[in-house]
Design an enzyme around this catalytic site. Structure first.
Site, PDB file in Angstrom:
ATOM      1  N   LYS A  30       0.836  -1.199   0.000  1.00  0.00           N
ATOM      2  CA  LYS A  30       0.000   0.000   0.000  1.00  0.00           C
ATOM      3  C   LYS A  30       0.881   1.262   0.000  1.00  0.00           C
ATOM      4  O   LYS A  30       1.415   1.638   1.053  1.00  0.00           O
ATOM      5  CB  LYS A  30      -0.922  -0.004   1.222  1.00  0.00           C
ATOM      6  N   ASP A  98       1.382 -11.230  -8.062  1.00  0.00           N
ATOM      7  CA  ASP A  98       2.071 -10.441  -7.021  1.00  0.00           C
ATOM      8  C   ASP A  98       2.343  -9.023  -7.501  1.00  0.00           C
ATOM      9  O   ASP A  98       2.341  -8.080  -6.714  1.00  0.00           O
ATOM     10  CB  ASP A  98       3.414 -11.100  -6.654  1.00  0.00           C
ATOM     11  N   HIS A 140      13.459  -6.307  -5.135  1.00  0.00           N
ATOM     12  CA  HIS A 140      13.275  -7.607  -5.807  1.00  0.00           C
ATOM     13  C   HIS A 140      13.295  -7.522  -7.336  1.00  0.00           C
ATOM     14  O   HIS A 140      13.487  -8.548  -7.995  1.00  0.00           O
ATOM     15  CB  HIS A 140      11.954  -8.252  -5.374  1.00  0.00           C
ATOM     16  N   ASP A 173      20.894  -4.523   3.710  1.00  0.00           N
ATOM     17  CA  ASP A 173      19.455  -4.777   3.589  1.00  0.00           C
ATOM     18  C   ASP A 173      18.928  -5.381   4.888  1.00  0.00           C
ATOM     19  O   ASP A 173      19.341  -6.473   5.283  1.00  0.00           O
ATOM     20  CB  ASP A 173      19.238  -5.756   2.419  1.00  0.00           C
ATOM     21  N   THR A 189      30.769  -8.373  -9.463  1.00  0.00           N
ATOM     22  CA  THR A 189      31.657  -7.211  -9.369  1.00  0.00           C
ATOM     23  C   THR A 189      32.206  -7.061  -7.953  1.00  0.00           C
ATOM     24  O   THR A 189      31.529  -7.428  -6.979  1.00  0.00           O
ATOM     25  CB  THR A 189      30.942  -5.909  -9.787  1.00  0.00           C
ATOM     26  N   SER A 196      22.927  -8.841   3.360  1.00  0.00           N
ATOM     27  CA  SER A 196      21.493  -8.985   3.622  1.00  0.00           C
ATOM     28  C   SER A 196      21.250  -9.848   4.862  1.00  0.00           C
ATOM     29  O   SER A 196      21.816 -10.932   4.991  1.00  0.00           O
ATOM     30  CB  SER A 196      20.813  -9.619   2.402  1.00  0.00           C
ATOM     31  N   ASP A 263       9.153  -4.664   7.212  1.00  0.00           N
ATOM     32  CA  ASP A 263       8.446  -5.929   7.417  1.00  0.00           C
ATOM     33  C   ASP A 263       9.213  -6.851   8.366  1.00  0.00           C
ATOM     34  O   ASP A 263       8.746  -7.940   8.685  1.00  0.00           O
ATOM     35  CB  ASP A 263       8.154  -6.639   6.091  1.00  0.00           C
ATOM     36  N   TYR A 302       4.071  -4.091   5.789  1.00  0.00           N
ATOM     37  CA  TYR A 302       2.691  -4.339   5.376  1.00  0.00           C
ATOM     38  C   TYR A 302       1.676  -4.127   6.504  1.00  0.00           C
ATOM     39  O   TYR A 302       0.482  -4.253   6.257  1.00  0.00           O
ATOM     40  CB  TYR A 302       2.597  -5.739   4.756  1.00  0.00           C
TER      41      TYR A 302
END
Length: 547
Positions: A30, A98, A140, A173, A189, A196, A263, A302
């Site tokens: 949203k 999705d 993503h 991340d 690279t 992450s 999230d 979310y």
């Protein structure tokens, strides 16, 4: 007495239209959460401490610096009303479930990308120390494929912009999902290291194994910390700080991109971690301590009330400014009930990340990092041009009068009172061209004779000019990447009710002058200065009369 840390300059990107985009009924993504975040930032007064910009709409040319031409062309062309014509391409580019086709999908991608690229340009020019774009962080998206609610990978495009000036860029991340699109883009690279921290094991996107370490020149430059359900603040901090410290020592980046997906917070609709705002925010605080240029981006999230809380809190961390736990009244106050507090409490879910498990992963990662050549170098080369910021706004002018228009379009139609007003030192009404020539004649003694001849020539020209010819002034259209007022705050951003817009930049001379001189004075060319410092012509010279 200990010296205070240097104050860091923050720039923040937001477009008032971003909250209008809608993925569809029941879809967890949203964009409205970004508007909620902005409104909370306004009502905490944080906007006063940073420069607020409206991002330009990224062009197809900018997006194809990473994405394929045919993919971007597809995103530009497809709409909800012509989907039947694109069935094969929708399957090819993974658009449909999705990643649904919705009204304004391409414009949403343009704004999200525009903020991240413009933020990178600001950092490159050293015009800011931290650039914030909560509408970005869509990690993503692949070169020719939409994935995980993401269509255009603004992070990759922002990093590519940073690489024009920085030898090595670190990407971190903290979204609960693995940053697969960014990792894949820079997998071979040694100039970008991707780190992450994510949930791994039967969880989207299914990538981010500990053994995924990069390939070719990029071997050991991908760092993945797979996590299990229920990780809390204390456990997260115990891995984040030592891993990032070792990465900084070995890789020595000169710029950092931090994706702050919310999230990973406790109680997220799609997440399964147990972090609070304080635990999530400590990551931002730790990254900031290295005193490097930082591009701060949004991402997943979310449970939208918690997303707005989180990104507002992390904006305050970037600004080094404390905010009250008691939420200020804002346009979405009822969303934050029943407690109406900024901070959230963790749940009682079990933390499945045992100290033994985390130590084992940490040890393996440290072994991989030891394999790195210390701070790899880059060959000297010419710096490419900065990203294009072209947004002529021609499409905005084509909207019919009865059609609802965006905030960006409406702002372009506003004629600011200051733009066409007389300057304070002009007495007795607006001056015409001859007045300016005479003034120059008096002040510029070196060019006295030249000035006298100019005045004579001018008087002859004026007699030839048509007395009634006028042209309406055009309000200066806003160029992208300008400082904009904080859009959602009524009492701060909107002009006072008493403000009037001049309908004509030119003022006719009095009838007494007409009788006295036997001629009509020519309308002058009024110039005004916009907020970006460029001169805008308000009215052109009258046409000459043909004899």
């Amino acid at each position: 007495m200990a010296s205070l840390p240097p104050k860091r300059k923050i720039c923040y990107y937001y477009d008032g239209d971003i909250g209008n985009y809608y993925y569809g009924q029941g879809h967890p993504m949203k964009p409205h959460r970004i508007r909620m975040t902005h409104n909370l930032i306004l009502n905490y007064g944080l906007y006063r401490k940073m420069e607020i910009y409206r991002p330009h709409k990224a062009t197809a040319e900018e997006m194809t610096k990473f994405h394929s031409d045919d993919y971007i062309k597809f995103l530009r062309s497809i709409r909800p009303d012509n989907m039947a014509e694109y069935n094969k391409q929708m399957q090819r580019f993974n658009v449909g479930e999705d990643c649904p086709v919705f009204d304004g999908m391409y414009e949403f991608c343009q704004l999200s990308t525009g903020g991240s690229v413009a933020g990178a340009v600001k950092l490159n020019k050293q015009a800011a120390d931290i650039a914030v774009n909560w509408a970005g962080g869509l990690h993503h998206a692949k070169k020719s494929e939409a994935s995980g609610f993401c269509y255009v990978n603004d992070i990759v495009l922002g990093i590519l912009e940073l690489l024009k000036y920085h030898q090595r860029v670190l990407y971190v991340d903290i979204d609960i999902h693995h940053g697969d699109g960014v990792e894949e883009a820079f997998y071979t690279t040694d100039r970008v290291m991707t780190v992450s921290f994510h949930k791994y094991g039967e969880y989207f996107p299914g990538t981010g194994d500990l053994r995924d370490i990069g390939a070719g020149k990029g071997k050991y430059y991908a760092v993945n910390f797979p996590l299990r359900d229920g990780i809390d603040d204390e456990s997260y901090e115990s891995i984040f700080k030592p891993v990032i410290t070792r990465v900084m020592e070995m890789f020595q980046p000169s710029a950092i991109v931090l994706q702050c997906g919310a999230d990973s917070l406790s109680g997220d609709r799609l997440g399964c971690f147990n972090l609070t705002l304080k635990g999530h925010g400590r990551c931002v605080e730790f990254i900031k301590k290295w005193n490097l240029p930082v591009l701060l981006l949004g991402g997943g999230g979310y449970t939208i009330r918690n997303v707005a809380r989180c990104w507002t809190y992390e904006t305050s961390i970037a600004l080094n400014c404390d905010v009250a736990n008691e939420l200020p009244y804002n346009d979405y106050f009822e969303y934050y009930g029943p407690d109406f507090k900024l901070h959230i409490s963790p749940s009682n879910m079990a933390n499945q990340n045992t100290p033994e498990y985390m130590d084992k992963i940490k040890t393996r990662l440290f072994e991989n990092l030891r394999m790195l050549p210390h701070a790899p170098g880059v060959q000297m080369q010419a710096i490419p041009e900065d990203a294009l910021n072209d947004d002529s706004g021609e499409e905005d002018d084509k909207a019919p009068a009865d059609q609802r228009i965006s905030i960006r379009q409406a702002d372009k139609r506003i004629a600011c009172e200051e733009e066409f007003s007389d300057s304070e030192d002009e007495d007795g009404g607006r001056k015409d061209r001859r007045d300016h020539k005479k003034k120059r004649q008096k002040t510029d003694t070196g060019d006295k004779k030249e000035g006298e001849t100019d005045v004579k020539k001018d008087e002859k020209e004026v007699k030839k000019e048509a007395p009634e010819t006028k042209e309406e002034p055009k309000a200066a259209s806003e160029k992208d990447d300008k400082v904009t007022p904080a859009g959602d705050k009524k009492d701060e951003s909107s002009p006072p009710a008493s403000a009037k817009t001049e309908s004509n930049a030119n003022v006719d001379t009095s009838s007494k002058d007409k009788e006295k001189d036997g001629e009509t004075k020519a309308s002058t060319t009024a110039s005004s200065t916009t907020s970006s410092g460029t001169s805008v012509t308000a009215a052109s010279e009258p046409e000459k009369m043909e004899h």
